[in-house]
Scaffold this motif. Structure first.
Motif, short mmCIF file in Angstrom:
data_model
loop_
_atom_site.label_atom_id
_atom_site.label_comp_id
_atom_site.label_asym_id
_atom_site.label_seq_id
_atom_site.Cartn_x
_atom_site.Cartn_y
_atom_site.Cartn_z
N THR A 175 -12.86 73.95 -17.26
CA THR A 175 -13.81 74.01 -16.15
C THR A 175 -15.22 74.10 -16.72
N SER A 176 -16.18 74.03 -15.84
CA SER A 176 -17.57 74.15 -16.26
C SER A 176 -18.19 75.37 -15.60
N LEU A 177 -19.34 75.77 -16.08
CA LEU A 177 -20.03 76.93 -15.53
C LEU A 177 -20.43 76.68 -14.08
N ASP A 178 -20.79 75.44 -13.75
CA ASP A 178 -21.16 75.11 -12.36
C ASP A 178 -20.00 75.35 -11.40
N GLU A 179 -18.79 75.02 -11.83
CA GLU A 179 -17.62 75.23 -10.97
C GLU A 179 -17.32 76.71 -10.81
N VAL A 180 -17.39 77.45 -11.88
CA VAL A 180 -17.04 78.87 -11.86
C VAL A 180 -18.09 79.69 -11.11
N SER A 181 -19.31 79.25 -11.11
CA SER A 181 -20.40 80.02 -10.50
C SER A 181 -20.26 80.16 -8.99
N VAL A 182 -19.47 79.32 -8.34
CA VAL A 182 -19.32 79.41 -6.89
C VAL A 182 -18.16 80.32 -6.47
N TYR A 183 -17.33 80.77 -7.39
CA TYR A 183 -16.16 81.57 -7.04
C TYR A 183 -16.43 83.03 -6.68
N PRO A 184 -17.44 83.70 -7.21
CA PRO A 184 -17.59 85.14 -6.91
C PRO A 184 -17.77 85.48 -5.43
N ILE A 185 -18.46 84.66 -4.67
CA ILE A 185 -18.70 84.99 -3.26
C ILE A 185 -17.39 84.98 -2.46
N SER A 207 7.67 71.35 -18.88
CA SER A 207 8.40 70.21 -18.34
C SER A 207 7.59 68.91 -18.37
N GLN A 208 6.29 69.00 -18.10
CA GLN A 208 5.48 67.78 -18.00
C GLN A 208 4.50 67.62 -19.16
N GLY A 209 4.25 68.68 -19.88
CA GLY A 209 3.23 68.65 -20.91
C GLY A 209 1.86 68.92 -20.27
N VAL A 210 0.87 69.06 -21.11
CA VAL A 210 -0.49 69.30 -20.61
C VAL A 210 -1.10 67.96 -20.26
N THR A 211 -1.45 67.79 -18.99
CA THR A 211 -2.04 66.53 -18.53
C THR A 211 -3.43 66.80 -17.97
N LYS A 212 -4.09 65.75 -17.58
CA LYS A 212 -5.43 65.88 -17.00
C LYS A 212 -5.38 66.72 -15.72
N ASP A 213 -4.30 66.61 -14.95
CA ASP A 213 -4.18 67.32 -13.68
C ASP A 213 -3.85 68.80 -13.83
N ASN A 214 -3.24 69.22 -14.94
CA ASN A 214 -2.82 70.61 -15.04
C ASN A 214 -3.43 71.37 -16.20
N ARG A 215 -4.42 70.83 -16.84
CA ARG A 215 -5.04 71.56 -17.94
C ARG A 215 -6.04 72.60 -17.41
N LEU A 216 -6.29 73.59 -18.21
CA LEU A 216 -7.21 74.66 -17.84
C LEU A 216 -8.57 74.40 -18.50
#
Length: 166
Positions: A110-120, A99-108
């Protein structure tokens, strides 16, 4: 991911002009129009659905027991629920992209720094979900809901102690 505090700082418009926080919020609010009403309706539906699903979780877990035991593997049930939530999220993302297309707000991306905090938090969430099934061996659904609401109080106390906030 970059986070900004908007309340006490100026915001720049796309053409480089500086906007105050109030001007930016009124500009953003005016741009919503009918979409704001649709968004409010959609948020209301999601809130009601989430409330019903969350409050019925304890009852459904208790109803699924036979002779005080589960006829299924608790780990498999937990995995199935999380897989279903992932699938529904991907379907919602797909519909948004259509409906909106891929935008800056809804694209997939990320960086390794962001993902590294999720496991805990993910591991803690998994343990909490698995423990729910075992808690129901000792506590009935209404008592569980009351005890579950104590997390509001404990969160406030820990917030004050750990973060030293008032």
């Amino acid at each position: 991911m970059e986070y900004r505090k908007v309340k006490d700082q100026d915001i720049e418009s796309p053409d480089g002009r500086s906007l105050s926080s109030t001007a930016a919020s009124s500009t953003l609010g005016d741009a919503g129009g009918l979409k704001g009403k649709h968004s409010w309706k959609q948020k209301s539906i999601v809130t009601v659905a989430l409330t019903l699903l969350t409050s019925s979780q304890a009852i459904l877990i208790v109803w699924s027991k036979r002779a005080g035991k589960y006829e299924y593997t608790v780990t498999t049930a937990n995995f199935s629920v999380e897989a279903l939530k992932c699938l529904l999220s991907l379907v919602a993302l797909y519909r948004t992209w259509n409906s909106q297309g891929v935008t800056k707000d809804n694209r997939l991306s990320t960086s390794l720094d962001e993902v590294s905090v999720y496991p805990i938090p993910a591991a803690l969430y998994m343990v909490k979900n698995l423990l729910q099934y075992y808690i129901f061996a000792y506590v009935d659904a209404p008592a569980y809901q009351i005890l579950k609401n104590l997390n509001i109080i404990s969160t406030g106390v820990l917030y004050r102690i750990i973060l030293k906030k008032k």
